[in-house]
Design an enzyme around this catalytic site. Structure first.
Site, short mmCIF file in Angstrom:
data_model
loop_
_atom_site.label_atom_id
_atom_site.label_comp_id
_atom_site.label_asym_id
_atom_site.label_seq_id
_atom_site.Cartn_x
_atom_site.Cartn_y
_atom_site.Cartn_z
N LYS A 18 2.50 3.60 5.41
CA LYS A 18 1.24 3.98 6.07
C LYS A 18 0.97 3.07 7.25
O LYS A 18 0.57 3.54 8.32
CB LYS A 18 0.07 3.90 5.06
CG LYS A 18 0.02 5.10 4.12
CD LYS A 18 -0.94 4.90 2.97
CE LYS A 18 -0.81 6.06 1.99
NZ LYS A 18 -1.42 5.80 0.68
N GLN B 124 -5.45 1.87 -2.25
CA GLN B 124 -4.26 2.45 -2.89
C GLN B 124 -4.43 2.48 -4.41
O GLN B 124 -4.71 1.45 -5.03
CB GLN B 124 -3.03 1.62 -2.50
CG GLN B 124 -1.72 2.19 -2.98
CD GLN B 124 -1.35 3.52 -2.31
OE1 GLN B 124 -1.43 3.65 -1.10
NE2 GLN B 124 -0.96 4.49 -3.10
N ASP C 135 -9.51 9.29 2.43
CA ASP C 135 -8.80 9.94 1.32
C ASP C 135 -9.55 11.19 0.85
O ASP C 135 -8.98 12.05 0.19
CB ASP C 135 -8.70 8.97 0.14
CG ASP C 135 -7.27 8.48 -0.09
OD1 ASP C 135 -6.34 9.13 0.44
OD2 ASP C 135 -7.11 7.48 -0.80
#
Ligand code: NDP
Length: 303
Positions: free
Chosen positions: A55, A99, A122
């Protein structure tokens, strides 16, 4: 020709990332604004570490600022919440991604709920979920959004299509259903208690598999001409590839769909690997760009 049927997720994602990068460049020159994505990794999970590294690399390649916060596995919940609060306040951070999974001492829901919804790239915050289902401006979960883009690329207008989504998780199945409903599809959400699943699948013009069970969706469940999006990622033994140095059988990744048979009936299908996967990071960067625009009163590009 079966190759025409294969939706090349790598190529699709590379093209989409190119478009995002161009828009980032435009934003920088027109508004002197550099979108910033903060990624928080707690602990040493090797798979998570790889995702976070990827990422970061993609973020920088797209011309955005990447902030990486790596915390030890024994970090307290309070310290993670303090970091999130700090990132919420930081005007150079437009997107925050924590995460998952988090170590057991940390309540994931509490951490996700602490993220400012405007920075929730997200799309997992309850406010984001509410915005998605009520048709508001939402930062949409990345994997389903990538699936939607690939479907629209193949089919154009989705209005009136019958869609089935096998799987009802908060990160894939449910947001996928919301997105297809917003495109005026007639949506069925199937799950482990669904009766007559093969029949329900055979009715669908669009079949999205998000189950996490290797090749569970049989080829003959696919309606001839349907578009199949296989979200599943399953590692299975592959004796045809021989054995590893330690004597164990080599493995490979497969999806939730019996690909070799499904491709004979589908008009288009995503392979595993190389289908849905690459679009997830691309859509994360798209969300970061959109979030940066929204937080600065700029009309975001339509991507
Ligand atoms: P979850 O385990 O959260 O959800 C699985 C869903 O499948 C559940 O709703 C479950 O039903 C349903 N299910 C399980 N067994 C059956 C069955 N026999 N028949 C019908 N439905 C069934 O998984 P996720 O949504 O998180 O992930 C799904 C897959 O997608 C996984 O392989 C995951 O690795 C992959 N994935 C890939 C991503 C990518 O970037 N490509 C990103 C995210 C996920 P019930 O609710 O009734 O239990």
């Amino acid at each position: 020709m079966t190759t025409d049927k294969i939706i090349d997720g790598k190529a699709f994602a590379a093209n989409f990332l190119g478009i995002v990068s161009k828009e980032v460049k435009r934003l920088k020159s027109s508004h002197e604004l550099e979108p910033g994505l903060a990624v928080v990794l707690v602990g040493n999970d090797p798979a998570s570490a790889v995702y976070v590294r990827n990422k970061g690399e993609r973020t920088r390649e797209a011309g955005m600022h990447s902030f990486e916060h790596r915390l030890p596995a024994d970090t307290s919940e309070e310290d993670v919440l303090t970091l999130v609060a700090h990132l919420n306040e930081d005007a150079t951070v437009h997107g925050i991604l924590v995460q998952l999974p988090l170590p057991h001492q940390i309540d994931e829901q509490k951490v996700l709920a602490a993220i400012n919804p405007d920075k929730d790239v997200d799309g997992f915050h309850v406010t984001s979920v509410g915005r998605l289902w009520t048709g508001g401006d939402a930062l949409v979960p990345c994997t389903p959004y990538g699936c939607l883009l690939m479907l629209k690329d193949r089919l154009g207008d989705l209005s009136g299509k019958r869609a089935i989504i096998v799987g009802r998780s908060n990160i894939v199945g449910k947001p996928m259903a919301a997105l297809l409903l917003a495109e005026s599809c007639t949506v069925t959400i199937a799950h482990s208690r669904t009766q007559d699943l093969p029949e329900r699948c055979r009715e669908a013009d669009i079949l999205v598999a998000a189950v996490g069970r290797a090749e569970m969706i049989m080829g003959d469940w696919v309606k001839p001409g349907a578009v199949v999006i296989d979200v599943g990622i399953n590692r299975v033994e592959a004796p045809e590839r021989g054995v590893k140095e330690d004597g164990t059988v080599k493995t490979k990744l497969v999806g939730d769909v019996e690909y070799a048979e499904a491709i004979k009936r589908a008009s288009a299908i995503t392979p595993v690997p190389g289908g849905v996967g690459p679009m997830t990071i691309a859509c994360l960067l798209r969300n970061t760009l959109v979030a940066a625009c929204q937080q600065n009163g700029i009309e975001p590009p339509v991507l």
